[in-house]
Design a protein around this motif. Structure first.
Motif, PDB file in Angstrom:
ATOM      1  N   LYS A   1       0.820  -1.212   0.000  1.00 29.76           N
ATOM      2  CA  LYS A   1       0.000   0.000   0.000  1.00 29.76           C
ATOM      3  C   LYS A   1       0.853   1.260   0.000  1.00 29.76           C
ATOM      4  N   MET A   2       1.871   1.246  -0.824  1.00 33.75           N
ATOM      5  CA  MET A   2       2.731   2.416  -1.034  1.00 33.75           C
ATOM      6  C   MET A   2       3.501   2.835   0.218  1.00 33.75           C
ATOM      7  N   LYS A   3       3.799   1.839   1.072  1.00 33.92           N
ATOM      8  CA  LYS A   3       4.550   2.162   2.291  1.00 33.92           C
ATOM      9  C   LYS A   3       5.519   1.038   2.631  1.00 33.92           C
ATOM     10  N   PHE A   4       6.633   1.438   3.260  1.00 36.04           N
ATOM     11  CA  PHE A   4       7.475   0.437   3.910  1.00 36.04           C
ATOM     12  C   PHE A   4       6.757  -0.008   5.181  1.00 36.04           C
ATOM     13  N   GLY A   5       6.919  -1.248   5.525  1.00 37.41           N
ATOM     14  CA  GLY A   5       6.205  -1.791   6.679  1.00 37.41           C
ATOM     15  C   GLY A   5       6.602  -1.165   8.003  1.00 37.41           C
TER      16      GLY A   5
ATOM     17  N   LEU B   1       1.059  -3.779  -5.402  1.00 34.36           N
ATOM     18  CA  LEU B   1       0.616  -4.031  -6.771  1.00 34.36           C
ATOM     19  C   LEU B   1       1.507  -3.338  -7.798  1.00 34.36           C
ATOM     20  N   VAL B   2       2.408  -2.507  -7.310  1.00 35.50           N
ATOM     21  CA  VAL B   2       3.267  -1.750  -8.225  1.00 35.50           C
ATOM     22  C   VAL B   2       4.734  -1.943  -7.855  1.00 35.50           C
ATOM     23  N   ARG B   3       5.580  -1.545  -8.780  1.00 39.94           N
ATOM     24  CA  ARG B   3       7.016  -1.677  -8.592  1.00 39.94           C
ATOM     25  C   ARG B   3       7.529  -0.639  -7.600  1.00 39.94           C
ATOM     26  N   HIS B   4       8.496  -1.050  -6.769  1.00 40.04           N
ATOM     27  CA  HIS B   4       9.143  -0.141  -5.835  1.00 40.04           C
ATOM     28  C   HIS B   4      10.647  -0.372  -5.863  1.00 40.04           C
ATOM     29  N   THR B   5      11.355   0.443  -5.110  1.00 35.80           N
ATOM     30  CA  THR B   5      12.776   0.188  -4.861  1.00 35.80           C
ATOM     31  C   THR B   5      13.046   0.427  -3.379  1.00 35.80           C
TER      32      THR B   5
ATOM     33  N   VAL C   1      16.391   5.347   3.618  1.00 28.46           N
ATOM     34  CA  VAL C   1      16.065   4.513   2.463  1.00 28.46           C
ATOM     35  C   VAL C   1      14.760   5.045   1.872  1.00 28.46           C
ATOM     36  N   TYR C   2      14.710   5.150   0.565  1.00 25.42           N
ATOM     37  CA  TYR C   2      13.501   5.652  -0.083  1.00 25.42           C
ATOM     38  C   TYR C   2      13.210   4.827  -1.328  1.00 25.42           C
TER      39      TYR C   2
ATOM     40  N   HIS D   1       8.586   6.558  -5.826  1.00 24.91           N
ATOM     41  CA  HIS D   1       7.644   7.249  -4.944  1.00 24.91           C
ATOM     42  C   HIS D   1       8.454   7.905  -3.822  1.00 24.91           C
ATOM     43  N   PRO D   2       8.964   9.083  -4.076  1.00 24.40           N
ATOM     44  CA  PRO D   2       9.901   9.721  -3.132  1.00 24.40           C
ATOM     45  C   PRO D   2       9.316   9.949  -1.747  1.00 24.40           C
ATOM     46  N   GLY D   3       7.999   9.876  -1.634  1.00 25.84           N
ATOM     47  CA  GLY D   3       7.396  10.016  -0.309  1.00 25.84           C
ATOM     48  C   GLY D   3       7.545   8.768   0.544  1.00 25.84           C
TER      49      GLY D   3
END
Ligand SMILES: [Cu+2]
Length: 110
Positions: free
Chosen positions: A37-41, A60-64, A94-95, A99-101
């Motif tokens: 959900k667009m967040k690190f745990g 559901l989307v790619r992250h780094t 770490v980001y 998604h820089p946020g």
């Protein structure tokens, strides 16, 4: 500049088959951080030198998982995982490059 150098980490990127660096016999802990959900745990985690951190992308989307100081940059397509083995004490951010946020911090203590 951060106290971390590029050599401070053995970084590996999981792409299909998981790469296994030499941390399998490390005495440290093995911590998994899920991305969803667009967040690190976790927003912050304290670790010891010798620990391994593994990011799992359950979103559901790619992250780094990208170190602000450039020490590592783990590409995490959907469903992928990647680890780093921490050897140098210090604190780092770490980001996600997409998604820089998405930001978290690692504190590595001796
Ligand atoms: Cu992202």
């Amino acid at each position: 500049m951060s106290r971390f150098s590029r050599r401070a980490f053995l970084a590996t990127v999981a792409s299909g088959a998981l790469a296994r660096p030499s941390f399998s016999n490390a005495a440290g802990r093995y911590l998994v951080i899920d991305i969803d959900k667009m967040k690190f745990g976790v927003s912050h985690i304290e670790l010891k030198a010798g620990d391994t951190v593994r990011w799992r992308n359950k979103d559901l989307v790619r992250h780094t998982a990208t170190a602000r100081d450039g020490s590592f940059d783990i590409d995490l397509p959907r469903g992928e995982e990647g680890s780093i083995y921490l050897v140098t004490p210090g604190k780092m951010e770490v980001y996600c490059r997409f998604h820089p946020g998405m930001i978290m911090t690692l504190s590595i203590v001796e």
